[in-house]
Scaffold this active site. Structure first.
Site, PDB file in Angstrom:
ATOM      1  N   TYR A 144       0.859  -1.193   0.000  1.00 43.13           N
ATOM      2  CA  TYR A 144       0.000   0.000   0.000  1.00 43.13           C
ATOM      3  C   TYR A 144       0.889   1.234   0.000  1.00 43.13           C
ATOM      4  CZ  TYR A 144      -3.499   3.402   1.582  1.00 43.13           C
ATOM      5  OH  TYR A 144      -4.336   4.488   1.689  1.00 43.13           O
ATOM      6  N   ASP A 239       9.247   2.601   0.097  1.00 40.61           N
ATOM      7  CA  ASP A 239       8.208   3.304   0.834  1.00 40.61           C
ATOM      8  C   ASP A 239       8.333   2.893   2.304  1.00 40.61           C
ATOM      9  OD1 ASP A 239       5.996   4.342   2.000  1.00 40.61           O
ATOM     10  OD2 ASP A 239       4.535   3.498   0.587  1.00 40.61           O
ATOM     11  N   LYS A 267       3.849   8.828   9.010  1.00 37.04           N
ATOM     12  CA  LYS A 267       3.588   8.207  10.311  1.00 37.04           C
ATOM     13  C   LYS A 267       4.572   8.667  11.412  1.00 37.04           C
ATOM     14  CE  LYS A 267       0.690   4.864   8.186  1.00 37.04           C
ATOM     15  NZ  LYS A 267       0.685   3.943   7.081  1.00 37.04           N
TER      16      LYS A 267
HETATM   17  C1  LIG Z   1       0.105   4.520   5.685  1.00 38.45           C
HETATM   18  C2  LIG Z   1       0.928   4.283   4.485  1.00 38.45           C
HETATM   19  C3  LIG Z   1       0.913   5.159   3.381  1.00 38.45           C
HETATM   20  C4  LIG Z   1      -0.058   6.297   3.294  1.00 38.45           C
HETATM   21  O1  LIG Z   1       0.185   7.283   4.245  1.00 38.45           O
HETATM   22  P1  LIG Z   1      -1.005   8.307   4.593  1.00 38.45           P
HETATM   23  O2  LIG Z   1      -0.357   9.254   5.563  1.00 38.45           O
HETATM   24  O3  LIG Z   1      -2.094   7.496   5.158  1.00 38.45           O
HETATM   25  O4  LIG Z   1      -1.383   8.977   3.338  1.00 38.45           O
HETATM   26  C5  LIG Z   1       1.792   4.949   2.358  1.00 38.45           C
HETATM   27  N1  LIG Z   1       2.658   3.914   2.386  1.00 38.45           N
HETATM   28  C6  LIG Z   1       2.701   3.054   3.406  1.00 38.45           C
HETATM   29  C7  LIG Z   1       3.704   1.950   3.378  1.00 38.45           C
HETATM   30  C8  LIG Z   1       1.826   3.185   4.476  1.00 38.45           C
HETATM   31  O5  LIG Z   1       1.863   2.293   5.471  1.00 38.45           O
END
Ligand SMILES: *Cc1c(COP(=O)(O)O)cnc(C)c1O
Length: 432
Positions: A144, A239, A267
């Site tokens: 994701y 990511d 995060k």
């Molecule tokens: C949570 C998440 C996102 C998206 O971040 P948001 O602040 O919710 O837009 C992107 N990549 C990873 C791996 C994530 O866990």
């Protein structure tokens, strides 16, 4: 457990907010039941609108590595707010944040702050495309990267050369530039690279997948992606929105010894305020405006409250490397405890863990890909989720989310959690 107030709020919310929530997973759709409305939180505990207390295994989906309402972070935000909440002009805090990250994380020469993980990944692929003058990206099934159009694409027929939208509202035009490979399967990536000879701008992945439970990279996978990217002039993007500052202060790059070209964060970097960031090699980052031609901007980017919170968090982590050892010990205890209970009750499962990311799958292991993760017994998960919730343990309300531990968890909390798990599994076993 009393839930009158949460239920009433959910009724009101559904009238004025789509599904009553501002992010879908919060609605409990995949586990059923009515969501709990949270009033406040402290350390390892959430308190809801009915006065119930829960041990928190979501940690706001990642940011709360040190627990809720950490006094230093709260102070930093309060003090900064007194000097205004935003200026739209550069600040010292932004410089300190960028200096801290570039001086401590390998491969990050320059970094740009944005407001969410979604923005970070969207921007990173735009820069990768601009830098390479190529169009397509490769992502992995089950990873994701937020809700940017380019990521809401699944493999369709003709998956070797184009994807198809996984959400209405995403155009075919966008879909044709996103390709889906299988996590932990380097050959699936090679096939895509070969079939799209010179048009792959970027390969993006979660270096430890955390959005399909927890799935670590198999031996050599990240190294192979690194080599393949080098060979084909592809920008390799890790990511690390979830893994950054969690699996190690320097993230998965450090744990697995592979340096990406670009890294995205979110995060933990904002300690619970809305922050994301992308950074990496100097020559790529200099492609970003105003030094370079790739446009990317933000009215609230580098927001002082967010920078104060994030900087305080990162400094605390950097100055207390024991945090990671503590988390490792606590996480191991939880994973081992749950494993023992499941074994004792003869439940089929597979457990993955990387530091404080834990993924329990209720199916035969090993679980190394999205196809594997998808075999998990979702109904059993829902029962476990509700069994734990009513015993005061708040697990992520989805079978495809890793548990997020915080270092605020005490040994007593862990004991309580493992007892709740034992009782829950016992209850389920008797019913079946
Ligand atoms: C949570 C998440 C996102 C998206 O971040 P948001 O602040 O919710 O837009 C992107 N990549 C990873 C791996 C994530 O866990």
């Amino acid at each position: 457990m009393e839930n009158t107030n949460s239920k009433a709020l959910f009724e009101r919310a559904q009238k004025v907010i789509p599904g009553g929530v501002n992010s879908p997973v919060r609605a409990f759709n995949s586990v059923g039941g009515s969501p709990v409305f949270i009033k406040r939180a402290e350390g390892a505990y959430l308190f809801d609108e009915d006065g119930n207390k829960y041990i928190d295994f979501i940690g706001s989906w990642g940011p709360m590595l040190l627990g809720h309402a950490d006094p230093d972070i709260v102070d930093a935000v309060r003090e900064t707010a007194l000097g205004s909440t935003s200026f739209g002009a550069p600040t010292k805090l932004e410089v300190e944040m960028a200096e801290l990250i570039t001086s401590s994380v390998q491969g990050i020469d320059k970094i740009r702050m944005v407001n969410s993980g979604t923005e970070a990944t969207m921007s990173a692929i735009r820069v990768a495309r601009g830098f390479t003058d190529k169009n397509k990206i490769i992502k992995f099934k089950g990873c994701y990267h937020g809700h940017g159009d380019s990521f809401l694409i699944e493999a369709g027929s003709g998956a070797l050369t184009m994807g198809q939208p996984s959400s209405p509202g995403v155009t075919e035009g966008t879909a044709k530039d996103t390709l889906n490979a299988d996590y932990n399967d380097i050959n699936s990536v090679k096939e895509l690279v070969e079939a799209n000879s010179d048009d792959i701008a970027a390969i993006i992945l979660e270096p430890v997948a955390g959005n399909m439970g927890c799935i670590p990279p198999v031996n050599g996978f990240l190294q192979d992606l690194r080599a393949l990217s080098d060979e084909h002039n592809i920008v390799l993007i890790f990511d690390e929105v979830m893994t950054g500052f969690r699996v190690d202060f320097e993230g998965a790059q450090k744990v697995y010894g592979v340096t990406a070209d670009l890294v995205t964060y979110g995060k933990i970097i904002g300690a619970g305020l809305p922050v994301g960031a992308y950074g990496g090699k100097k020559e790529i980052m200099e492609y970003v405006a105003p030094t370079g031609p790739v446009y990317q901007a933000g009215t609230l980017s580098g927001n002082p409250l967010a920078m104060a919170a994030g900087l305080t968090m990162l400094n605390k982590l950097k100055n207390n490397p024991d945090v990671y050892e503590d988390l490792e010990r606590k996480s191991a205890r939880i994973a081992e405890g749950m494993t023992k209970t499941l074994e004792a009750h003869g439940i089929t499962f597979s457990a993955n863990r990387v530091g404080s990311m834990i993924g329990l799958f209720y199916c035969e292991g090993p679980v190394t890909s999205f196809a594997d993760a998808n075999r998990t017994d979702k109904e059993l998960f829902s029962k476990i989720f509700h069994g734990m919730l009513k015993r005061g343990v708040y697990l992520p309300p989805s079978p495809f989310e890793a548990f997020f531990l915080s270092n605020a968890l005490s040994d007593d909390d862990i004991e309580l959690t493992l007892n709740a798990f034992e009782e829950t599994i016992e209850e389920i076993s008797i019913k079946n």
